[in-house]
Each structure stands twice: as C-alpha cells, then as structure tokens.
Design a protein around this motif. Structure first.
Motif, PDB file in Angstrom:
ATOM      1  N   ARG A  62      -6.717   6.064  10.339  1.00  0.00           N
ATOM      2  CA  ARG A  62      -6.343   4.861   9.682  1.00  0.00           C
ATOM      3  C   ARG A  62      -6.834   5.244   8.660  1.00  0.00           C
ATOM      4  O   ARG A  62      -7.344   3.766   8.308  1.00  0.00           O
ATOM      5  CB  ARG A  62      -5.405   4.423  10.483  1.00  0.00           C
ATOM      6  N   PHE A 115      -5.361   0.793   5.447  1.00  0.00           N
ATOM      7  CA  PHE A 115      -4.686   0.751   6.609  1.00  0.00           C
ATOM      8  C   PHE A 115      -3.304   1.478   5.788  1.00  0.00           C
ATOM      9  O   PHE A 115      -2.677   1.883   6.682  1.00  0.00           O
ATOM     10  CB  PHE A 115      -4.320  -0.318   7.627  1.00  0.00           C
ATOM     11  N   GLY A 126      -1.237   5.019   6.051  1.00  0.00           N
ATOM     12  CA  GLY A 126      -0.156   4.997   6.923  1.00  0.00           C
ATOM     13  C   GLY A 126       0.792   5.808   5.573  1.00  0.00           C
ATOM     14  O   GLY A 126       1.513   6.627   6.133  1.00  0.00           O
TER      15      GLY A 126
END
Length: 198
Positions: A23, A186, A190
């Motif tokens: 991540r 993040f 993703g």
C-alpha cells in the motif's frame, strides 16, 4: 533487445505488485507524521515555557529512532507485513537508507557550531533523501520524487521567510506533507492492487 524489454516489463510488474501489496508504504509515512507532530509539540512547549530548548533538540534528534517502530505498529494494525515482503528490487533499500543517513554529519556540524536554526531544516530535508529511490522500487518514481522536491521547497521557504516561527512551521509542514502523501499512496496503491492480476 527483446530480452531487455522482457526484463524491464517483468521488473515493472514486480515493482507495481510490491507497491500494491505494501500500500505504498503508508504506515512509514504515518510514523513520520507522528514524529513531526511530536517535534512541533515540543517546540510549542518551548515557546510556552514548558520545556527547555536544549531538551527539545535532544529529543528531536534521538526521536528519529522512533519512526521505524511506529511504522511497524501502523503496519501491524493495517495488516501490512513489509518486513517479510520479498521483491526483486528489495536489495535497493539498504543503499538508499545509507545514502539518506549521510546527512547526519551536516546535522552534527550545525549543532557543534551552534547553528541551531539549521537543525530542523537539515533534518526535515535529510529524512526525505531516500524517497526517490523508494519511489523507484515501487514503480512510482515521479510521485515520490515530486514529494521529496516539494517538501524540500516548502520547508526551505518556511525556514527562510519566517525565521521566528521556523521551529513551529517546519514540523507542521513536514507532518502535513506526510499525511497528504500517505493518503495519496494509499488511494493510488489501492487502484494498482485492484488492477493487478491475482
């Protein structure tokens, strides 16, 4: 040439796969944000007469060692085990951190000569010197290079334009930059993870 192209494609896939798995290393960024929030808090305490400036600088320097344990804590909470992750580009991390740590002689020189106003500037920029290499290892060189450059510029401008407030503004800028970057990676990682084949 075809074998080189194949190797480059395989490397790129491995980099992006690691970026998605980890991540984007956002737990490390959160550790950095907490550290710089604490630094800002200490220098606020100095301004308020609650702490001696010497102690604030002492804790700022030795507190850098807390960033990695905090990152491990955030990683555990979020279920990201970056200590056990393996990647073909993982070996680049050691020289990247060695290169970053070379800012310490400059920092110690500033302290030795009594140039306390340089301490936070050197620390704020020095602790970001590894980001371009980290970005390369994730296949996100431009993003991480941009982060390091923008952070350095903002920190320098705050340090230069507001010398009376630099002990508060520099930590605030670095803390905010870590939080913004953590959110960006993040979300971005993703998307990369969702797009990669499972």
């Amino acid at each position: 040439m075809e074998s080189i192209t194949t190797l480059q494609q395989a490397l790129r896939q491995a980099q992006l796969a690691q970026y998605g798995r980890l991540r984007g290393g956002f737990p490390v960024l959160l550790g950095g944000a907490v550290y710089w929030a604490a630094v800002g808090g200490m220098f606020w305490a100095v301004r308020s007469g609650l702490m001696e400036e010497g102690w604030a600088y002492f804790l700022t320097l030795f507190g850098t060692g807390a960033i990695f344990p905090m990152a491990l804590g955030f990683a555990k909470i979020s279920g990201i085990n970056f200590m056990k992750d393996r990647s073909p580009v993982g070996s680049v991390l050691f020289p990247a951190f060695v290169a970053m740590l070379l800012f310490w002689p400059m920092l110690l020189g500033a302290i030795h000569t009594g140039a306390n106003s340089m301490v936070l500037l050197i620390l704020a920029i020095g602790l970001s010197l590894h980001f371009p290499v980290i970005g390369w290892s994730y296949g996100r060189s431009l993003l991480f290079c941009a982060y390091a450059v923008i952070r350095a510029i903002c920190v320098y401008l705050a340090w230069y334009l507001w010398p009376e407030q630099q002990q508060l503004y520099v930590p605030a800028i670095v803390c905010a930059s870590y939080l913004i970057m953590a959110l960006i990676v993040f979300v971005d990682s993703g998307r990369v993870r969702s797009a990669s084949p499972h």
